[in-house]
Design a protein around this motif. Structure first.
Motif, short mmCIF file in Angstrom:
data_model
loop_
_atom_site.label_atom_id
_atom_site.label_comp_id
_atom_site.label_asym_id
_atom_site.label_seq_id
_atom_site.Cartn_x
_atom_site.Cartn_y
_atom_site.Cartn_z
N TYR A 117 -6.59 -15.97 -31.42
CA TYR A 117 -7.43 -17.07 -30.95
C TYR A 117 -8.89 -16.62 -30.80
CZ TYR A 117 -9.46 -20.63 -27.98
OH TYR A 117 -10.30 -21.59 -27.46
N LYS A 118 -9.08 -15.47 -30.17
CA LYS A 118 -10.44 -14.97 -29.97
C LYS A 118 -11.11 -14.68 -31.32
CE LYS A 118 -13.13 -11.70 -27.26
NZ LYS A 118 -13.10 -10.64 -26.23
N ARG A 119 -10.35 -14.12 -32.26
CA ARG A 119 -10.89 -13.84 -33.59
C ARG A 119 -11.38 -15.14 -34.24
NH1 ARG A 119 -6.51 -12.38 -35.97
NH2 ARG A 119 -6.65 -10.23 -35.31
N ILE A 120 -10.59 -16.19 -34.16
CA ILE A 120 -10.95 -17.48 -34.77
C ILE A 120 -12.18 -18.06 -34.08
CG2 ILE A 120 -10.19 -19.85 -35.18
CD1 ILE A 120 -8.83 -17.61 -36.92
N VAL A 121 -12.25 -17.98 -32.76
CA VAL A 121 -13.41 -18.50 -32.03
C VAL A 121 -14.68 -17.74 -32.42
CG1 VAL A 121 -14.46 -18.70 -29.72
CG2 VAL A 121 -12.09 -19.43 -30.09
N ILE A 122 -14.59 -16.43 -32.50
CA ILE A 122 -15.75 -15.62 -32.90
C ILE A 122 -16.21 -16.01 -34.30
CG2 ILE A 122 -16.52 -13.28 -33.50
CD1 ILE A 122 -14.75 -12.27 -31.16
N LEU A 123 -15.28 -16.12 -35.23
CA LEU A 123 -15.63 -16.47 -36.61
C LEU A 123 -16.23 -17.87 -36.69
CD1 LEU A 123 -12.51 -14.99 -38.43
CD2 LEU A 123 -14.87 -14.11 -38.52
N HIS A 124 -15.62 -18.82 -36.01
CA HIS A 124 -16.12 -20.20 -35.99
C HIS A 124 -17.54 -20.24 -35.45
CE1 HIS A 124 -16.24 -24.52 -35.24
NE2 HIS A 124 -16.58 -24.24 -34.00
N ASN A 125 -17.77 -19.59 -34.31
CA ASN A 125 -19.11 -19.58 -33.70
C ASN A 125 -20.12 -18.87 -34.59
OD1 ASN A 125 -18.33 -21.02 -31.43
ND2 ASN A 125 -17.87 -19.19 -30.24
N ALA A 126 -19.70 -17.79 -35.23
CA ALA A 126 -20.62 -17.05 -36.10
C ALA A 126 -21.02 -17.89 -37.32
CB ALA A 126 -19.98 -15.73 -36.54
N LEU A 127 -20.08 -18.62 -37.87
CA LEU A 127 -20.41 -19.48 -39.02
C LEU A 127 -21.40 -20.57 -38.61
CD1 LEU A 127 -16.86 -19.65 -40.61
CD2 LEU A 127 -18.92 -18.67 -41.68
N ASN A 128 -21.17 -21.19 -37.46
CA ASN A 128 -22.12 -22.19 -36.96
C ASN A 128 -23.49 -21.56 -36.71
OD1 ASN A 128 -20.37 -24.36 -37.07
ND2 ASN A 128 -19.68 -24.10 -34.96
N ALA A 129 -23.49 -20.35 -36.18
CA ALA A 129 -24.76 -19.66 -35.91
C ALA A 129 -25.51 -19.35 -37.20
CB ALA A 129 -24.50 -18.38 -35.11
N ALA A 130 -24.78 -18.94 -38.24
CA ALA A 130 -25.42 -18.65 -39.52
C ALA A 130 -26.08 -19.91 -40.08
CB ALA A 130 -24.38 -18.11 -40.51
N ILE A 131 -25.39 -21.03 -39.96
CA ILE A 131 -25.96 -22.30 -40.41
C ILE A 131 -27.21 -22.64 -39.60
CG2 ILE A 131 -25.55 -24.80 -40.50
CD1 ILE A 131 -22.59 -24.07 -41.21
N SER A 132 -27.13 -22.49 -38.29
CA SER A 132 -28.29 -22.77 -37.43
C SER A 132 -29.49 -21.91 -37.80
CB SER A 132 -27.95 -22.53 -35.96
OG SER A 132 -27.07 -23.51 -35.48
N LEU A 133 -29.24 -20.62 -38.00
CA LEU A 133 -30.35 -19.73 -38.36
C LEU A 133 -31.01 -20.16 -39.66
CD1 LEU A 133 -28.93 -16.24 -37.38
CD2 LEU A 133 -31.06 -17.25 -36.55
N GLN A 134 -30.21 -20.52 -40.65
CA GLN A 134 -30.78 -20.94 -41.93
C GLN A 134 -31.54 -22.25 -41.77
OE1 GLN A 134 -30.62 -19.12 -45.00
NE2 GLN A 134 -32.32 -20.53 -45.27
N GLU A 135 -30.98 -23.18 -41.02
CA GLU A 135 -31.66 -24.47 -40.84
C GLU A 135 -32.98 -24.33 -40.09
OE1 GLU A 135 -28.52 -26.89 -39.17
OE2 GLU A 135 -27.76 -27.38 -41.17
N TYR A 136 -33.02 -23.44 -39.11
CA TYR A 136 -34.27 -23.21 -38.37
C TYR A 136 -35.32 -22.49 -39.20
CZ TYR A 136 -33.28 -24.67 -33.58
OH TYR A 136 -33.04 -25.40 -32.45
N ASN A 137 -34.85 -21.64 -40.10
CA ASN A 137 -35.77 -20.77 -40.81
C ASN A 137 -35.98 -21.16 -42.27
OD1 ASN A 137 -36.51 -18.62 -38.76
ND2 ASN A 137 -34.29 -18.74 -38.55
N GLY A 138 -35.57 -22.36 -42.62
CA GLY A 138 -35.89 -22.94 -43.91
C GLY A 138 -35.62 -22.06 -45.11
N GLN A 139 -36.67 -21.75 -45.80
CA GLN A 139 -36.57 -21.05 -47.07
C GLN A 139 -36.36 -19.54 -46.94
OE1 GLN A 139 -36.29 -22.75 -49.92
NE2 GLN A 139 -36.36 -24.54 -48.61
N LEU A 140 -36.35 -19.04 -45.73
CA LEU A 140 -36.16 -17.61 -45.53
C LEU A 140 -34.81 -17.19 -46.09
CD1 LEU A 140 -37.57 -15.19 -44.23
CD2 LEU A 140 -36.26 -15.65 -42.18
N ASP A 141 -34.76 -16.11 -46.82
CA ASP A 141 -33.54 -15.62 -47.43
C ASP A 141 -32.76 -14.79 -46.42
OD1 ASP A 141 -31.56 -14.79 -49.11
OD2 ASP A 141 -32.82 -13.47 -50.31
N LEU A 142 -31.62 -15.30 -46.01
CA LEU A 142 -30.78 -14.58 -45.06
C LEU A 142 -29.61 -13.94 -45.81
CD1 LEU A 142 -30.85 -17.15 -42.12
CD2 LEU A 142 -32.11 -15.00 -42.33
#
Length: 182
Positions: A117-142
């Motif tokens: 369960y903890k593994r899934i929560v960490i992965l889920h949150n990390a994927l959302n965070a990756a999306i947020s970072l890209q959306e905030y930082n536009g064209q920046l290559d992550l």
């Protein structure tokens, strides 16, 4: 009935800054989470200049906490920073997408179901965070996050036992990959 009293944000910030340096890992981890929740609410309610002026010390504290050795503290700080678009979160978010790396964090749970369960929560949150970072930082290559998501997609079938959970996680990872590829 008394009217609500004004909340003393200065005292709260001071307390959180003290707790962020506590020797107890759990207190630091929960403090990183709390700072993140407060900053998210404050960001929604204020202009950029006002947000920076009032919350800069808390953001700086998160930037320190994201470097902590304790994984849960690092992860909570990274998630909070990612929601703000702060690139100091990138390395920790990439770590959160690494199945082997998060095994350290999940190994503290005695019950294998809780580990999963903890593994899934960490992965889920990390994927959302990756999306947020890209959306905030536009064209920046992550690229670091792009590569981490690709690696997760390759590993997911081997480590996620539940078909339904695996399908949701793979779908979320594919969405993250699409956002990171723009």
């Amino acid at each position: 009935m008394e009217p609500p009293r004004e909340f003393d944000q200065t005292a709260l910030r001071k307390t959180l800054l003290q707790l962020a340096s506590d020797e107890d890992e759990l207190i630091r981890s929960e403090t990183a989470f709390t700072i993140g929740a407060i900053l998210r609410a404050n960001k929604i309610q204020s202009s950029e200049d006002q947000f920076i002026s009032e919350n800069g010390s808390l953001v700086l504290e998160l930037e320190k906490l994201v470097e902590q050795l304790h994984a849960d503290t690092r992860y909570n700080a990274a998630l909070a920073l990612a929601r703000l678009g702060n690139l100091n979160a990138v390395d920790a978010i990439a770590e959160m997408l690494d199945i082997e790396a998060i095994s350290i964090s999940t190994s503290g749970e005695q019950d294998p179901r809780l580990q999963n369960y903890k593994r899934i929560v960490i992965l889920h949150n990390a994927l959302n965070a990756a999306i947020s970072l890209q959306e905030y930082n536009g064209q920046l290559d992550l690229l670091t996050l792009h590569d981490a998501v690709q690696k997760l997609l390759a590993a997911a079938p081997k480590v996620i036992q539940s078909n339904a959970v695996r399908k949701r996680l793979v779908s979320q990872a594919e969405k993250a990959l699409e956002v990171l590829s723009r």
